[in-house]
Design a protein around this motif. Structure first.
Motif, PDB file in Angstrom:
ATOM      1  N   GLY A 582       0.809  -1.220   0.000  1.00  0.00           N
ATOM      2  CA  GLY A 582       0.000   0.000   0.000  1.00  0.00           C
ATOM      3  C   GLY A 582       0.830   1.252   0.000  1.00  0.00           C
ATOM      4  N   GLU A 583       2.082   1.160  -0.452  1.00  0.00           N
ATOM      5  CA  GLU A 583       2.976   2.313  -0.453  1.00  0.00           C
ATOM      6  C   GLU A 583       3.621   2.472  -1.820  1.00  0.00           C
ATOM      7  OE1 GLU A 583       5.800   2.025   2.684  1.00  0.00           O
ATOM      8  OE2 GLU A 583       4.297   2.149   4.304  1.00  0.00           O
ATOM      9  N   PHE A 584       4.287   3.632  -2.034  1.00  0.00           N
ATOM     10  CA  PHE A 584       4.995   3.932  -3.276  1.00  0.00           C
ATOM     11  C   PHE A 584       6.487   3.732  -3.088  1.00  0.00           C
ATOM     12  CE2 PHE A 584       1.085   6.075  -4.397  1.00  0.00           C
ATOM     13  CZ  PHE A 584       1.052   6.034  -5.794  1.00  0.00           C
ATOM     14  N   ALA A 585       7.144   3.403  -4.159  1.00  0.00           N
ATOM     15  CA  ALA A 585       8.600   3.358  -4.154  1.00  0.00           C
ATOM     16  C   ALA A 585       9.142   4.774  -3.990  1.00  0.00           C
ATOM     17  CB  ALA A 585       9.115   2.738  -5.451  1.00  0.00           C
ATOM     18  N   GLU A 586      10.395   4.865  -3.585  1.00  0.00           N
ATOM     19  CA  GLU A 586      10.979   6.189  -3.323  1.00  0.00           C
ATOM     20  C   GLU A 586      10.934   7.099  -4.543  1.00  0.00           C
ATOM     21  OE1 GLU A 586      14.858   5.881  -1.744  1.00  0.00           O
ATOM     22  OE2 GLU A 586      14.259   4.806   0.068  1.00  0.00           O
ATOM     23  N   ASP A 587      11.038   6.520  -5.741  1.00  0.00           N
ATOM     24  CA  ASP A 587      11.007   7.328  -6.959  1.00  0.00           C
ATOM     25  C   ASP A 587       9.640   7.247  -7.649  1.00  0.00           C
ATOM     26  OD1 ASP A 587      11.134   4.692  -7.644  1.00  0.00           O
ATOM     27  OD2 ASP A 587      12.655   4.945  -9.221  1.00  0.00           O
ATOM     28  N   GLY A 588       8.594   6.846  -6.909  1.00  0.00           N
ATOM     29  CA  GLY A 588       7.258   6.690  -7.472  1.00  0.00           C
ATOM     30  C   GLY A 588       6.639   8.027  -7.871  1.00  0.00           C
ATOM     31  N   ASP A 589       5.670   7.963  -8.784  1.00  0.00           N
ATOM     32  CA  ASP A 589       4.999   9.161  -9.290  1.00  0.00           C
ATOM     33  C   ASP A 589       3.573   9.219  -8.700  1.00  0.00           C
ATOM     34  OD1 ASP A 589       4.036  11.325 -10.644  1.00  0.00           O
ATOM     35  OD2 ASP A 589       4.530  10.586 -12.663  1.00  0.00           O
ATOM     36  N   VAL A 590       3.478   9.756  -7.498  1.00  0.00           N
ATOM     37  CA  VAL A 590       2.182   9.832  -6.808  1.00  0.00           C
ATOM     38  C   VAL A 590       1.237  10.758  -7.560  1.00  0.00           C
ATOM     39  CG1 VAL A 590       1.023  10.386  -4.639  1.00  0.00           C
ATOM     40  CG2 VAL A 590       3.325   9.385  -4.606  1.00  0.00           C
ATOM     41  N   GLY A 591       1.786  11.840  -8.104  1.00  0.00           N
ATOM     42  CA  GLY A 591       0.954  12.810  -8.819  1.00  0.00           C
ATOM     43  C   GLY A 591       0.227  12.185  -9.984  1.00  0.00           C
ATOM     44  N   ALA A 592       0.883  11.284 -10.699  1.00  0.00           N
ATOM     45  CA  ALA A 592       0.254  10.631 -11.849  1.00  0.00           C
ATOM     46  C   ALA A 592      -0.914   9.763 -11.398  1.00  0.00           C
ATOM     47  CB  ALA A 592       1.287   9.798 -12.596  1.00  0.00           C
ATOM     48  N   VAL A 593      -0.768   9.086 -10.273  1.00  0.00           N
ATOM     49  CA  VAL A 593      -1.852   8.237  -9.765  1.00  0.00           C
ATOM     50  C   VAL A 593      -3.043   9.098  -9.333  1.00  0.00           C
ATOM     51  CG1 VAL A 593      -2.496   6.593  -7.969  1.00  0.00           C
ATOM     52  CG2 VAL A 593      -0.253   6.426  -9.074  1.00  0.00           C
ATOM     53  N   PHE A 594      -2.776  10.220  -8.660  1.00  0.00           N
ATOM     54  CA  PHE A 594      -3.870  11.109  -8.237  1.00  0.00           C
ATOM     55  C   PHE A 594      -4.603  11.676  -9.455  1.00  0.00           C
ATOM     56  CE2 PHE A 594      -1.775  12.293  -3.920  1.00  0.00           C
ATOM     57  CZ  PHE A 594      -2.231  11.097  -3.384  1.00  0.00           C
ATOM     58  N   ALA A 595      -3.838  12.018 -10.499  1.00  0.00           N
ATOM     59  CA  ALA A 595      -4.455  12.553 -11.712  1.00  0.00           C
ATOM     60  C   ALA A 595      -5.335  11.501 -12.384  1.00  0.00           C
ATOM     61  CB  ALA A 595      -3.372  13.037 -12.684  1.00  0.00           C
ATOM     62  N   ALA A 596      -4.847  10.257 -12.411  1.00  0.00           N
ATOM     63  CA  ALA A 596      -5.640   9.176 -13.009  1.00  0.00           C
ATOM     64  C   ALA A 596      -6.897   8.911 -12.183  1.00  0.00           C
ATOM     65  CB  ALA A 596      -4.787   7.907 -13.110  1.00  0.00           C
ATOM     66  N   ALA A 597      -6.767   8.967 -10.862  1.00  0.00           N
ATOM     67  CA  ALA A 597      -7.932   8.762  -9.994  1.00  0.00           C
ATOM     68  C   ALA A 597      -8.961   9.865 -10.225  1.00  0.00           C
ATOM     69  CB  ALA A 597      -7.494   8.750  -8.535  1.00  0.00           C
ATOM     70  N   ARG A 598      -8.480  11.076 -10.417  1.00  0.00           N
ATOM     71  CA  ARG A 598      -9.395  12.197 -10.651  1.00  0.00           C
ATOM     72  C   ARG A 598     -10.131  12.040 -11.970  1.00  0.00           C
ATOM     73  NH1 ARG A 598      -7.495  18.575 -10.604  1.00  0.00           N
ATOM     74  NH2 ARG A 598      -9.547  19.485 -10.083  1.00  0.00           N
ATOM     75  N   ASP A 599      -9.456  11.391 -12.931  1.00  0.00           N
ATOM     76  CA  ASP A 599     -10.108  11.182 -14.228  1.00  0.00           C
ATOM     77  C   ASP A 599     -11.236  10.157 -14.134  1.00  0.00           C
ATOM     78  OD1 ASP A 599      -8.498  13.016 -15.505  1.00  0.00           O
ATOM     79  OD2 ASP A 599      -6.996  11.518 -16.111  1.00  0.00           O
ATOM     80  N   VAL A 600     -11.016   9.078 -13.368  1.00  0.00           N
ATOM     81  CA  VAL A 600     -12.014   8.007 -13.332  1.00  0.00           C
ATOM     82  C   VAL A 600     -13.069   8.207 -12.239  1.00  0.00           C
ATOM     83  CG1 VAL A 600     -10.458   6.322 -14.362  1.00  0.00           C
ATOM     84  CG2 VAL A 600     -10.517   6.555 -11.873  1.00  0.00           C
ATOM     85  N   GLU A 601     -12.695   8.828 -11.123  1.00  0.00           N
ATOM     86  CA  GLU A 601     -13.622   9.059 -10.008  1.00  0.00           C
ATOM     87  C   GLU A 601     -13.404  10.466  -9.453  1.00  0.00           C
ATOM     88  OE1 GLU A 601     -16.068   7.589  -8.678  1.00  0.00           O
ATOM     89  OE2 GLU A 601     -16.042   5.513  -9.366  1.00  0.00           O
ATOM     90  N   PRO A 602     -13.818  11.482 -10.201  1.00  0.00           N
ATOM     91  CA  PRO A 602     -13.532  12.866  -9.760  1.00  0.00           C
ATOM     92  C   PRO A 602     -14.165  13.213  -8.403  1.00  0.00           C
ATOM     93  CG  PRO A 602     -15.079  12.827 -11.601  1.00  0.00           C
ATOM     94  CD  PRO A 602     -14.536  11.455 -11.483  1.00  0.00           C
ATOM     95  N   ALA A 603     -15.416  12.804  -8.163  1.00  0.00           N
ATOM     96  CA  ALA A 603     -16.094  13.173  -6.918  1.00  0.00           C
ATOM     97  C   ALA A 603     -15.404  12.552  -5.706  1.00  0.00           C
ATOM     98  CB  ALA A 603     -17.563  12.746  -6.965  1.00  0.00           C
ATOM     99  N   ARG A 604     -15.099  11.254  -5.815  1.00  0.00           N
ATOM    100  CA  ARG A 604     -14.454  10.577  -4.686  1.00  0.00           C
ATOM    101  C   ARG A 604     -13.039  11.097  -4.467  1.00  0.00           C
ATOM    102  NH1 ARG A 604     -15.212   4.264  -5.648  1.00  0.00           N
ATOM    103  NH2 ARG A 604     -14.134   4.187  -3.625  1.00  0.00           N
ATOM    104  N   THR A 605     -12.356  11.421  -5.549  1.00  0.00           N
ATOM    105  CA  THR A 605     -10.990  11.941  -5.415  1.00  0.00           C
ATOM    106  C   THR A 605     -10.997  13.316  -4.758  1.00  0.00           C
ATOM    107  OG1 THR A 605     -10.306  10.721  -7.398  1.00  0.00           O
ATOM    108  CG2 THR A 605      -8.871  12.519  -6.653  1.00  0.00           C
TER     109      THR A 605
END
Length: 851
Positions: A582-605
């Motif tokens: 349930g965690e990201f690697a040190e060089d992970g791209d958290v921003g990309a995941v949040f952006a993708a979540a906003r695309d598929v579930e904007p209200a919940r995000t």
């Protein structure tokens, strides 16, 4: 001070018609302004300035209401003590059908993993559904219990949560069960209330047809209608008004004597009563008008329940001014003075005492300005305004109207002069005069007893509990209030309690920040009063957050594929997210995941991440935790959650924890911290004012101390009786200091000033103190009976704070009479004996000029 009194006396006696015309004009203006006064209910106005309040307001600014849905709680209860039965299954099915068929049915939540209704019997319901069975197919209640226990033993998150929908330790025979109803949040508060009322109506229909008891609760139902409270205040004000009206008729009765007939006595009684009560109505109108102006100036906020009871206070306190002025005026006219001269003398003597009473009472209420609770600050300001207006109108409008009426009666020979002169021979003055025997014969023992009782009162003050609940301002017998009490008793804070954690001032797209939030969620699972759900991996906190958002979007749906689709899963995995940890690697791209979540579930995000400014990167995160600490353990829960979030704060993130319960607990703490400070500030400030006044007038400043000592004792005695009666310290009883000073100071001031006159008139000290208690004590007794009758009606209120206020005020009034008639005369006698033993002159220039 004397200049002001002489000015009022002169203008009123010379230009009474001008005074009446000006009063009428201002009344029209203030009455119009009074219609614009803003009011508030519920939490608004009670919350002190704190980090929890700031966080709550910031969450509203960033996330709106912070949720896409609201939850209602429906209780299922059985008098026989078992709701794990076939009958209960049928009732829950009826509830679901009724709610889905109600006007709120279309607004029920219907999303993957988020059911619209979640029942404590969901383990049995799912087991029956899997086998195609109905409750009627079960042979007995034992089978229901067996299925329930077996299902919980292999529970997933949803079924595990169901075990918390019955009281802890219930075993196989729970007396209560809870059904949660999740409703989509409406854009408009009125629409939201309408939806929840529709659910409550559906529940009530089921309750009427089933042997089990079912009842609904939500805070929208609790505070959705202010009419109950306002109607209660209006009813109490009306009854208090009528009671005081009747008592005044008794106090203002003129004894028929000489040429004064019974008809003339009755006419005079009605006239004086009508003048005083009309003035009280004007005071309330003027006060509300000035309050509207102060709201526009930003001095006052919307008036809460505490401030809205000020008119009831003014009925009691304002009448006191009218009684003293009218009684003195009657004495002067009865001794042969003309109407104009009698009124000037009455204003010149009683007026000075009323100025002091007004100033000290206003000080008592204005000490609330330093109170951290806005509602009490507003109460103090509004009450002070009301007291000052009561003084102004009682010393201008009442004399002017009385002069106009009496001059006409005087010219026509209809003024009942002989009857007006018989005030001192009535029952109350005679009884009051007899109390002087203690001051004459045993002043020291009287004071010793008073001080000992004051010591016990201080012990009571330091041990009084402090309590506050927003439901205090709702009728005790209201069904929704009773349902809430049941929930709090059996489920802690209930399942409507949500504790929020706001995370700001950090780069939320950094893997370290996300991983720290994941660690917070893990630690919350072991935190007391945090609700948990069972998973194969163990108990986890029932919470929504950016962490749970990603987990839910990756969770497999019914077809085994990720709930948010394969595209989101690809982005998450490619960005360094590890579903196992349930965690990201040190060089992970958290921003990309949040952006993708906003695309598929904007209200919940956007419910857990704020993208303020329409940027791509989130500026704040929100963790919403289901808790059940209630008000009692809310501050401990706040500390525990802050400790869980210490790792997140160590990264430089701003972490703030808040909830309605934390805010309420903060109010209780603020009330407790300020009660003693407010008491001492009030007494010291009022004493300094009286000392300065008596020093200027007759060079005897210590008379100010003597005048305040009985009032200080009255406050302590009243706190002692509160402790003995089990009355806690709360928003309404927090006004006790100002109220006790407002009631007690006028009593002692009138006694002290009258004694200053009588000690010059009579050669014997015993005779002087006896005349003081007979003349002024009689008026005090009358002025005590009227507020006692008015405030006493509060005890019959359905609102707990009003009941407590009625009791406390009754204590304060009765004890103020004791202080003024027993304690102060003893102090005055000892003080005067001391002066005479020292051979000091007893006639002072300023005092002699009054006489």
């Amino acid at each position: 001070m004397r200049t002001l009194i002489r000015l009022l006396a002169g203008v009123t006696s010379r230009f009474p018609w001008v005074v009446l015309a000006a009063t009428l004009a201002l009344t029209v203006v203030f009455a119009g302004l009074a219609t614009t006064v803003e009011s508030a209910s519920g939490q608004e106005g009670f919350a002190p300035e704190s980090a929890a309040i700031d966080a709550s307001e910031r969450i509203s600014e960033l996330f709106g209401d912070g949720s896409t849905s609201t939850v209602m709680q429906v209780l299922v209860a059985d008098d026989d003590g078992d709701v794990l039965t076939r009958e209960a299954l049928e009732v829950v099915a009826e509830l679901q059908s009724a709610i889905e068929g109600s006007e709120a049915g279309d607004a029920l939540v219907d999303r993957p993993g988020e059911p619209g209704l979640l029942s404590y019997l969901v383990p049995v319901e799912e087991a029956l559904a899997a086998q195609g069975l109905t409750p009627a197919d079960l042979p007995d209640d034992g089978t229901v219990k067996s299925i329930y226990n077996d299902a919980l033993a292999e529970a997933g998150p949803e079924l595990g949560f169901a075990s918390q929908l019955v009281p802890e330790g219930s075993g196989d025979r729970p007396e209560l069960g809870m059904v949660l109803v999740f409703i989509e949040a409406a854009m408009d508060i009125d629409a939201q209330i309408a939806r929840e009322v529709a659910v409550a109506d559906a529940v009530a229909e089921v309750d009427a047809t089933t042997p089990l008891e079912v009842s609904a609760f939500s805070f929208a139902l609790l505070f959705g209608d202010e009419d109950d409270f306002l109607g209660e205040v209006a009813q109490l004000f009306t009854i208090a008004f009528v009671i005081i009206l009747v008592v005044l008729l008794f106090v203002f009765w003129v004894t028929p004597r000489g040429t004064t007939t019974r008809v003339a006595s009755a006419r005079r009684m009605v006239a004086d009563t009508s003048v005083v009560m009309l003035t009280i109505v004007l005071v309330v109108l003027w006060m509300n008008g000035v309050g509207a102006l102060l709201q526009r100036a930003g001095v006052l906020g919307p008036l809460t329940e505490v401030a809205q009871i000020v008119p009831i206070l003014l009925v009691g306190l304002g009448v006191d001014y009218g009684i003293h002025l009218t009684s003195r005026y009657r004495d002067e006219v009865g001794e042969g003075r003309t109407v104009g001269a009698g009124m000037r003398t009455a204003i010149g003597t009683v007026g000075v005492a009323l100025v002091l009473a007004t100033v000290t009472t206003a000080i008592g209420f204005l000490t609330n300005i330093v109170n951290p609770i806005p509602a009490l600050r507003d109460f103090g300001i509004l009450a002070s305004v009301g007291i000052v207006l009561a003084f102004l109108l009682m010393l201008t409008f009442v004399p002017a109207l009385r002069i106009v009426l009496d001059r006409r009666a005087e010219a026509g020979g209809r003024l009942p002069v002989e009857g007006l002169g018989g005030t001192r021979d009535r029952l109350l003055p005679q009884l009051a005069g007899r109390t002087s025997v203690l001051a004459e014969r045993a002043p020291v023992p009287t004071l010793v007893v008073a001080l000992v009782l004051g010591g016990f009162g201080y012990l009571g003050l330091t041990n009084i509990s402090t309590e506050f609940s927003f439901t205090d301002f709702l009728p005790e017998d209201a069904p929704v209030v009773q349902t809430l009490a049941t929930i709090e008793d059996n489920f802690g804070g209930g399942f409507g309690e949500t504790t929020q954690v706001l995370v700001e001032d950090a780069d939320l797209t950094e893997p370290a920040t996300f991983n720290a939030m994941a660690e917070v969620v893990r630690q919350l699972g072991d935190t007391p009063d945090v609700l948990t759900v069972s998973t194969p991996e163990g108990e986890i906190a029932s919470a929504t957050s950016p962490v749970s958002l990603v987990q839910q979007l990756l969770a497999p749906g019914p077809d085994g594929a990720p709930a948010a689709g394969g595209a989101f899963a690809e982005v998450a995995l490619a960005s360094g997210y590890d579903p196992e940890t349930g965690e990201f690697a040190e060089d992970g791209d958290v921003g990309a995941v949040f952006a993708a979540a906003r695309d598929v579930e904007p209200a919940r995000t956007e419910a857990v991440l704020s993208f303020a400014g329409d940027g791509d990167a989130p500026v704040a995160a929100l963790l919403e935790i289901d808790t059940q600490a209630g008000d009692d353990r809310a501050l401990a829960l706040q500390d525990a959650v802050e400790e869980d979030a210490a790792g997140l704060a160590a990264l430089g993130a701003g972490v703030a924890v808040t909830s309605n319960e934390i805010i309420t607990a903060g109010i209780v703490e603020s009330l407790s911290d300020t009660q003693v400070a407010s008491l001492f500030i009030t007494l010291i400030a009022a004493t300094l004012v009286l000392m300065l006044t008596f020093w200027i007038e007759n060079r005897r400043p210590f008379l100010g101390v003597l005048t305040m000592l009985p009032v200080a004792l009255v406050v302590l005695w009243t706190f002692g009786l509160m402790y003995v009666s089990g009355i806690p310290f709360g928003p309404v009883t927090a006004t006790l200091t100002g109220l006790a000073v407002g009631i007690g100071v006028p009593y002692t001031i009138h006694m002290a000033r009258r004694f200053e006159e009588d000690r010059l008139r009579y050669p014997s000290l015993k005779e002087a103190i006896r005349e003081t208690t007979r003349n002024t004590g009689g008026a005090l007794a009358g002025s005590a009976v009227t507020p006692a009758g008015g405030f006493g009606i509060l005890i019959t209120s359905t609102l707990v704070p009003f009941q407590q206020m009625g009791q406390v005020t009754a204590y304060a009034i009765g004890l103020s009479m004791v202080g003024a008639l027993l304690v102060l005369p003893s102090l005055l006698v000892l003080w005067e004996r001391w002066h005479r033993r020292r051979g000091q002159p007893v006639v002072e220039k300023e005092t002699a000029s009054v006489v």
